[in-house]
Each structure stands twice: as structure tokens, then as C-alpha cells.
Design a protein around this motif. Structure first.
Motif, PDB file in Angstrom:
ATOM      1  N   VAL A   1      26.841 -57.176  21.687  1.00 50.80           N
ATOM      2  CA  VAL A   1      28.028 -56.418  21.510  1.00 50.80           C
ATOM      3  C   VAL A   1      29.287 -56.691  22.943  1.00 50.80           C
ATOM      4  CG1 VAL A   1      30.143 -54.983  20.462  1.00 50.80           C
ATOM      5  CG2 VAL A   1      27.746 -54.845  19.159  1.00 50.80           C
ATOM      6  N   TYR A   2      30.748 -57.242  22.954  1.00 49.48           N
ATOM      7  CA  TYR A   2      31.662 -56.864  23.567  1.00 49.48           C
ATOM      8  C   TYR A   2      32.247 -56.140  23.278  1.00 49.48           C
ATOM      9  CZ  TYR A   2      29.038 -60.420  26.589  1.00 49.48           C
ATOM     10  OH  TYR A   2      28.790 -61.405  27.350  1.00 49.48           O
ATOM     11  N   LEU A   3      32.652 -54.862  24.108  1.00 50.57           N
ATOM     12  CA  LEU A   3      33.861 -53.996  23.981  1.00 50.57           C
ATOM     13  C   LEU A   3      35.376 -55.296  23.802  1.00 50.57           C
ATOM     14  CD1 LEU A   3      31.829 -51.271  25.202  1.00 50.57           C
ATOM     15  CD2 LEU A   3      31.896 -51.827  23.067  1.00 50.57           C
ATOM     16  N   PRO A   4      36.210 -54.119  23.780  1.00 45.55           N
ATOM     17  CA  PRO A   4      37.810 -54.784  23.372  1.00 45.55           C
ATOM     18  C   PRO A   4      38.304 -55.191  25.185  1.00 45.55           C
ATOM     19  CG  PRO A   4      37.786 -52.892  21.681  1.00 45.55           C
ATOM     20  CD  PRO A   4      36.268 -52.685  22.592  1.00 45.55           C
ATOM     21  N   ASP A   5      37.363 -54.476  26.165  1.00 46.07           N
ATOM     22  CA  ASP A   5      38.149 -53.915  27.035  1.00 46.07           C
ATOM     23  C   ASP A   5      36.745 -55.343  28.044  1.00 46.07           C
ATOM     24  OD1 ASP A   5      35.281 -53.188  28.042  1.00 46.07           O
ATOM     25  OD2 ASP A   5      35.779 -51.798  29.058  1.00 46.07           O
ATOM     26  N   GLY A   6      36.153 -55.915  27.116  1.00 43.18           N
ATOM     27  CA  GLY A   6      35.142 -57.287  28.018  1.00 43.18           C
ATOM     28  C   GLY A   6      34.157 -56.981  28.219  1.00 43.18           C
ATOM     29  N   THR A   7      33.953 -55.230  27.986  1.00 42.97           N
ATOM     30  CA  THR A   7      32.060 -54.430  28.703  1.00 42.97           C
ATOM     31  C   THR A   7      31.240 -55.259  27.577  1.00 42.97           C
ATOM     32  OG1 THR A   7      33.469 -52.931  29.595  1.00 42.97           O
ATOM     33  CG2 THR A   7      31.237 -52.723  29.086  1.00 42.97           C
ATOM     34  N   LEU A   8      29.774 -55.650  28.504  1.00 40.27           N
ATOM     35  CA  LEU A   8      29.226 -56.098  27.700  1.00 40.27           C
ATOM     36  C   LEU A   8      27.855 -54.505  27.566  1.00 40.27           C
ATOM     37  CD1 LEU A   8      26.951 -58.731  26.529  1.00 40.27           C
ATOM     38  CD2 LEU A   8      26.126 -58.613  28.642  1.00 40.27           C
ATOM     39  N   GLU A   9      27.857 -54.879  25.131  1.00 46.42           N
ATOM     40  CA  GLU A   9      27.573 -53.680  25.434  1.00 46.42           C
ATOM     41  C   GLU A   9      26.337 -54.124  25.103  1.00 46.42           C
ATOM     42  OE1 GLU A   9      28.012 -48.783  23.591  1.00 46.42           O
ATOM     43  OE2 GLU A   9      27.880 -51.280  22.179  1.00 46.42           O
ATOM     44  N   TYR A  10      24.968 -53.830  25.059  1.00 48.34           N
ATOM     45  CA  TYR A  10      23.739 -54.120  24.666  1.00 48.34           C
ATOM     46  C   TYR A  10      23.279 -53.780  23.511  1.00 48.34           C
ATOM     47  CZ  TYR A  10      22.509 -58.320  28.031  1.00 48.34           C
ATOM     48  OH  TYR A  10      21.564 -59.147  28.691  1.00 48.34           O
ATOM     49  N   LEU A  11      22.694 -54.083  22.676  1.00 45.83           N
ATOM     50  CA  LEU A  11      22.520 -52.971  21.146  1.00 45.83           C
ATOM     51  C   LEU A  11      21.234 -51.737  21.385  1.00 45.83           C
ATOM     52  CD1 LEU A  11      23.106 -55.632  18.422  1.00 45.83           C
ATOM     53  CD2 LEU A  11      24.446 -53.048  19.005  1.00 45.83           C
ATOM     54  N   SER A  12      20.989 -50.923  20.997  1.00 45.34           N
ATOM     55  CA  SER A  12      19.550 -50.607  21.324  1.00 45.34           C
ATOM     56  C   SER A  12      18.841 -50.539  19.674  1.00 45.34           C
ATOM     57  CB  SER A  12      19.531 -48.824  20.918  1.00 45.34           C
ATOM     58  OG  SER A  12      19.414 -48.417  19.761  1.00 45.34           O
ATOM     59  N   THR A  13      17.699 -50.305  19.832  1.00 46.45           N
ATOM     60  CA  THR A  13      16.702 -50.595  18.744  1.00 46.45           C
ATOM     61  C   THR A  13      16.971 -50.247  17.452  1.00 46.45           C
ATOM     62  OG1 THR A  13      14.881 -50.440  20.055  1.00 46.45           O
ATOM     63  CG2 THR A  13      14.401 -50.260  17.904  1.00 46.45           C
ATOM     64  N   ASP A  14      17.755 -49.016  17.176  1.00 44.15           N
ATOM     65  CA  ASP A  14      18.636 -48.325  16.554  1.00 44.15           C
ATOM     66  C   ASP A  14      19.907 -49.243  15.605  1.00 44.15           C
ATOM     67  OD1 ASP A  14      18.227 -46.181  14.680  1.00 44.15           O
ATOM     68  OD2 ASP A  14      20.824 -45.763  15.430  1.00 44.15           O
ATOM     69  N   GLY A  15      20.262 -49.928  17.234  1.00 43.38           N
ATOM     70  CA  GLY A  15      22.026 -50.798  16.676  1.00 43.38           C
ATOM     71  C   GLY A  15      20.987 -52.122  16.209  1.00 43.38           C
ATOM     72  N   VAL A  16      19.930 -52.459  16.453  1.00 45.26           N
ATOM     73  CA  VAL A  16      19.235 -53.657  15.952  1.00 45.26           C
ATOM     74  C   VAL A  16      19.543 -54.123  14.473  1.00 45.26           C
ATOM     75  CG1 VAL A  16      17.736 -55.624  15.876  1.00 45.26           C
ATOM     76  CG2 VAL A  16      19.043 -55.354  18.248  1.00 45.26           C
ATOM     77  N   ALA A  17      18.633 -52.668  14.129  1.00 45.18           N
ATOM     78  CA  ALA A  17      18.373 -51.679  12.856  1.00 45.18           C
ATOM     79  C   ALA A  17      19.415 -52.180  11.941  1.00 45.18           C
ATOM     80  CB  ALA A  17      17.606 -51.080  12.504  1.00 45.18           C
ATOM     81  N   ALA A  18      20.591 -51.096  12.394  1.00 42.81           N
ATOM     82  CA  ALA A  18      21.396 -51.553  11.710  1.00 42.81           C
ATOM     83  C   ALA A  18      22.177 -52.569  11.590  1.00 42.81           C
ATOM     84  CB  ALA A  18      22.645 -50.753  12.587  1.00 42.81           C
ATOM     85  N   GLU A  19      22.758 -53.460  12.516  1.00 43.38           N
ATOM     86  CA  GLU A  19      23.042 -54.848  11.940  1.00 43.38           C
ATOM     87  C   GLU A  19      22.460 -55.512  11.207  1.00 43.38           C
ATOM     88  OE1 GLU A  19      26.418 -57.415  13.576  1.00 43.38           O
ATOM     89  OE2 GLU A  19      25.572 -55.385  13.934  1.00 43.38           O
ATOM     90  N   VAL A  20      21.155 -54.559  11.125  1.00 42.74           N
ATOM     91  CA  VAL A  20      20.465 -56.257  10.242  1.00 42.74           C
ATOM     92  C   VAL A  20      21.054 -55.836   9.282  1.00 42.74           C
ATOM     93  CG1 VAL A  20      17.734 -56.733   9.248  1.00 42.74           C
ATOM     94  CG2 VAL A  20      18.469 -56.608  12.141  1.00 42.74           C
ATOM     95  N   LEU A  21      20.859 -54.889   8.727  1.00 43.46           N
ATOM     96  CA  LEU A  21      21.580 -53.921   6.993  1.00 43.46           C
ATOM     97  C   LEU A  21      22.653 -54.402   7.041  1.00 43.46           C
ATOM     98  CD1 LEU A  21      19.737 -51.674   5.734  1.00 43.46           C
ATOM     99  CD2 LEU A  21      18.336 -52.511   7.611  1.00 43.46           C
ATOM    100  N   ARG A  22      23.669 -54.323   7.959  1.00 41.48           N
ATOM    101  CA  ARG A  22      25.518 -55.522   8.214  1.00 41.48           C
ATOM    102  C   ARG A  22      24.977 -56.095   7.777  1.00 41.48           C
ATOM    103  NH1 ARG A  22      28.780 -58.157   9.919  1.00 41.48           N
ATOM    104  NH2 ARG A  22      27.531 -58.651  11.831  1.00 41.48           N
ATOM    105  N   HIS A  23      24.129 -57.560   8.287  1.00 37.91           N
ATOM    106  CA  HIS A  23      24.041 -58.762   7.122  1.00 37.91           C
ATOM    107  C   HIS A  23      23.502 -58.284   5.453  1.00 37.91           C
ATOM    108  CE1 HIS A  23      25.004 -61.290  10.975  1.00 37.91           C
ATOM    109  NE2 HIS A  23      24.437 -60.010  11.729  1.00 37.91           N
ATOM    110  N   GLU A  24      22.870 -57.568   5.662  1.00 38.40           N
ATOM    111  CA  GLU A  24      22.012 -57.613   4.215  1.00 38.40           C
ATOM    112  C   GLU A  24      23.273 -56.799   3.761  1.00 38.40           C
ATOM    113  OE1 GLU A  24      19.211 -58.921   2.433  1.00 38.40           O
ATOM    114  OE2 GLU A  24      18.060 -59.879   4.550  1.00 38.40           O
ATOM    115  N   GLY A  25      23.983 -56.485   3.892  1.00 41.09           N
ATOM    116  CA  GLY A  25      24.834 -55.896   3.290  1.00 41.09           C
ATOM    117  C   GLY A  25      24.305 -54.578   2.428  1.00 41.09           C
ATOM    118  N   GLY A  26      23.847 -53.776   3.397  1.00 42.96           N
ATOM    119  CA  GLY A  26      23.478 -52.164   3.484  1.00 42.96           C
ATOM    120  C   GLY A  26      22.206 -52.478   2.400  1.00 42.96           C
ATOM    121  N   ALA A  27      21.625 -52.975   1.906  1.00 42.77           N
ATOM    122  CA  ALA A  27      20.393 -52.869   0.399  1.00 42.77           C
ATOM    123  C   ALA A  27      19.679 -53.297   1.222  1.00 42.77           C
ATOM    124  CB  ALA A  27      21.747 -53.692  -0.615  1.00 42.77           C
TER     125      ALA A  27
END
Length: 225
Positions: A119-145
Motif C-alpha cells: 500500500v502507498y499512503l497518501p504521502d507516498g510512503t510505502l507500507e508493506y502488508l503484514s501477514t494479517d494484512g494480506v489475508a484481509a486484502e484477499v477477503l476484500r477481493h472475495e467481497g468478504g465472503a
């Protein structure tokens, strides 16, 4: 030594140290599960409907700035090979953290793969996803289902896999490791993430993460203060 024998010995020692048997028994079970059991649940690749691949380490890129992506590195290349091995057995949809996806994007049959990007934050800072963040992002792509994903084959470094399965399950996924695939266990001494350079260092890191998750879960239990 059988698990029940080891637990009995640990309970006895903890009871001596703590002077209290009930807490010693609870703690012995937690220690054995976290520190001794490193094998996640498995199922045949034929039973899965999704593949989710979590990265492990990376390498600094020469001349790169703090907000530039790192080089994925050799361990993630090995993880990409594990993804392909499962996909050849069962060509289901793939979610791969970007460090792994970079090795897959040009391979045949990968048109349906989703790369989980940092993720790139609004100020341009790069933020790597944690393991938990990756899992949450997968669920977002799946519509939370998560339930609609079916069984999910987790691809991760062998020493990271148990926690990846646990985190995926906390997000609702029916997560397992494919029986047929041997997950990579090598370490990269040049990794840009110091905790992924050597096995003893990483295992201490993972133990700490598991105990922190256990702490959070215990605090959140009803009736706890």
C-alpha cells in the motif's frame, strides 16, 4: 516422546515453578501447541478451491529508495514454484503476495492470478502488508465472503505456514496446506528483513507472534478484564 507424556512432564515442572496446578496445566497446553507443534492441517490439492500464497523476506534493491519495492529474493521464487506445483494439480484461482506474484505473472495459466500489492499512503510512503494484512486484502477481493472460497491451500515458508493457516482461519478461510507439496525451508542470509535471515531467529520471531496472538485472544474472551 508422546505428546501426552511431554505435557505431563511440563505440567509438573510448571506446577513446581508457579506453585499452582490449574494455571500450569493451561500454560503447558499453550506452550506445547505454540512451541512444539509446527505442522499445519493438510488436505489433498484436489480438494481446494483457492490458493493463497504469503511471501517470506525480500532483498534490498541496489539504488532503491525507502519507498521503492524491494527485490523479491530467492525464497519467494521457491514459494512461486510451490504455487505452480499446486496449480498444476488443481488449476484454481490464486492470490499471491506481490513478491511471489512477480515470478508467476508471465507463466502460462496465470491470467486469473491476483497479486496482493503493498500500500502507498497518501504521502507516498510505502507500507508493506503484514501477514494479517494480506489475508484481509484477499477477503476484500472475495467481497468478504470467506465461506464461498471453499478449501484454501496456503503456500508459505515451511516455518511460517502454521501461523499463515491460523491467520487465514481467523479471517474465516478454510485454510490448509496441500498434502502433496513440500514447502521451502531455506533461509536467505541477504534478506532485507533481518528476522528471515536465519532459522533460529525466525522461529523466535514466530513464537513471539503466536504468543502475542494468544494474549490478544485471551484478553478478548468474555468475562476477562
Amino acid at each position: 516422546m508422546a505428546d501426552n507424556q511431554l505435557r505431563e512432564l511440563l505440567e509438573q515442572r510448571l506446577t513446581e515453578e508457579l506453585g499452582e496446578a490449574e494455571t500450569a496445566a493451561r500454560l503447558a497446553g499453550q506452550i506445547l501447541d505454540i512451541a512444539v507443534n509446527w505442522r499445519p492441517p493438510q488436505a489433498p490439492a484436489a480438494q481446494v478451491s483457492r490458493i493463497v500464497a504469503y511471501a517470506f523476506g525480500n532483498r534490498p534493491r541496489d539504488g532503491a529508495g525507502p519507498n521503492d519495492l524491494a527485490d523479491p529474493g530467492p525464497v519467494n521464487e521457491a514459494l512461486a514454484q510451490a504455487v505452480r506445483a499446486i496449480h498444476r494439480l488443481n488449476p484454481v484461482k490464486i492470490y499471491a503476495q506481490w513478491e511471489i506474484a512477480r515470478f508467476l505473472v508471465d507463466q502460462p495459466g496465470m491470467a486469473d492470478m491476483v497479486s496482493i500489492e503493498p500500500v502507498y499512503l497518501p504521502d507516498g510512503t510505502l507500507e508493506y502488508l503484514s501477514t494479517d494484512g494480506v489475508a484481509a486484502e484477499v477477503l476484500r477481493h472475495e467481497g468478504g465472503a470467506a465461506a464461498s472460497m471453499g478449501a484454501v491451500a496456503i503456500v508459505a515458508h515451511r516455518d511460517h505456514a502454521k501461523r499463515c493457516v491460523q491467520i487465514s482461519r481467523r479471517h474465516g478461510m478454510n485454510a490448509i496446506v496441500a498434502t502433496e507439496i513440500e514447502l521451502p525451508v531455506t533461509y536467505d542470509p541477504l534478506s532485507g528483513q533481518p528476522w528471515t535471515r536465519r532459522r533460529d531467529i525466525y522461529l523466535a520471531h514466530d513464537l513471539a507472534a503466536q504468543f502475542i496472538a494468544l494474549r490478544s485472544q485471551a484478553i478478548a474472551e468474555p468475562g476477562e478484564t
